[in-house]
Design an enzyme around this catalytic site. Structure first.
Site, PDB file in Angstrom:
ATOM      1  N   LEU A   1       6.871   1.637  -0.721  1.00 54.21           N
ATOM      2  CA  LEU A   1       7.893   0.809  -1.360  1.00 54.21           C
ATOM      3  C   LEU A   1       7.286  -0.528  -1.756  1.00 54.21           C
ATOM      4  CD1 LEU A   1      10.927   1.208   1.108  1.00 54.21           C
ATOM      5  CD2 LEU A   1      10.738   2.169  -1.194  1.00 54.21           C
TER       6      LEU A   1
ATOM      7  N   THR B   1      -0.509   3.718  -5.014  1.00 53.82           N
ATOM      8  CA  THR B   1      -0.119   3.922  -3.623  1.00 53.82           C
ATOM      9  C   THR B   1       0.538   5.278  -3.435  1.00 53.82           C
ATOM     10  OG1 THR B   1       0.161   1.540  -3.438  1.00 53.82           O
ATOM     11  CG2 THR B   1       1.061   2.868  -1.665  1.00 53.82           C
TER      12      THR B   1
ATOM     13  N   VAL C   1       3.237  -0.597   1.800  1.00 50.16           N
ATOM     14  CA  VAL C   1       3.827  -1.610   0.936  1.00 50.16           C
ATOM     15  C   VAL C   1       2.863  -1.862  -0.214  1.00 50.16           C
ATOM     16  CG1 VAL C   1       4.629  -3.995   0.796  1.00 50.16           C
ATOM     17  CG2 VAL C   1       5.076  -2.648   2.853  1.00 50.16           C
ATOM     18  N   CYS C   2       3.421  -1.866  -1.431  1.00 50.46           N
ATOM     19  CA  CYS C   2       2.578  -1.951  -2.615  1.00 50.46           C
ATOM     20  C   CYS C   2       3.199  -2.872  -3.648  1.00 50.46           C
ATOM     21  CB  CYS C   2       2.391  -0.554  -3.195  1.00 50.46           C
ATOM     22  SG  CYS C   2       3.965   0.256  -3.585  1.00 50.46           S
ATOM     23  N   ALA C   3       2.579  -2.953  -4.805  1.00 47.81           N
ATOM     24  CA  ALA C   3       3.105  -3.751  -5.910  1.00 47.81           C
ATOM     25  C   ALA C   3       4.055  -2.882  -6.731  1.00 47.81           C
ATOM     26  CB  ALA C   3       1.963  -4.300  -6.757  1.00 47.81           C
TER      27      ALA C   3
END
Length: 102
Positions: A37, A14, A7-9
């Site tokens: 995502l 990522t 999970v990322c920004a």
């Protein structure tokens, strides 16, 4: 096949880490699906993954991700140093150990 969600920004850095993790998995002969995502989309796959790792830049959203996942699978934050160094092998090992412990 086991699935790892990062999970990322926004997903730029990522996605690099995802590729490094895929390379490490291939080197170890481990078949996994690894993808990233943003937090806003993780509920769409919450019932399809085996472990969720948050990028350090979104660690403040761990409680939100925990509530989306509902305790079904392990959720943890990627070590800032491993993320910064794009150490796919170390992040993969963390994901695998979380899956094996859960």
């Amino acid at each position: 096949m086991k699935k790892i969600l990062l999970v990322c920004a926004a997903g730029m850095s990522t996605s690099l880490l995802v590729n490094k993790m895929k390379d490490a998995a291939k080197d170890q002969g481990v078949e996994l699906e690894i993808f990233a995502l943003p937090v806003s989309e993780c509920d769409s796959v919450s019932d399809q993954v085996d472990v969720v790792l948050l990028g350090p830049q979104v660690r403040y959203q761990k409680a939100q991700v925990d509530s989306i996942i509902g305790g079904r699978v392990p959720v943890d934050v990627i070590d800032m140093r491993d993320y910064g160094m794009m150490n796919g092998k170390a992040v993969l090992e963390k994901a695998l150990s979380l899956m094996n412990a859960g």
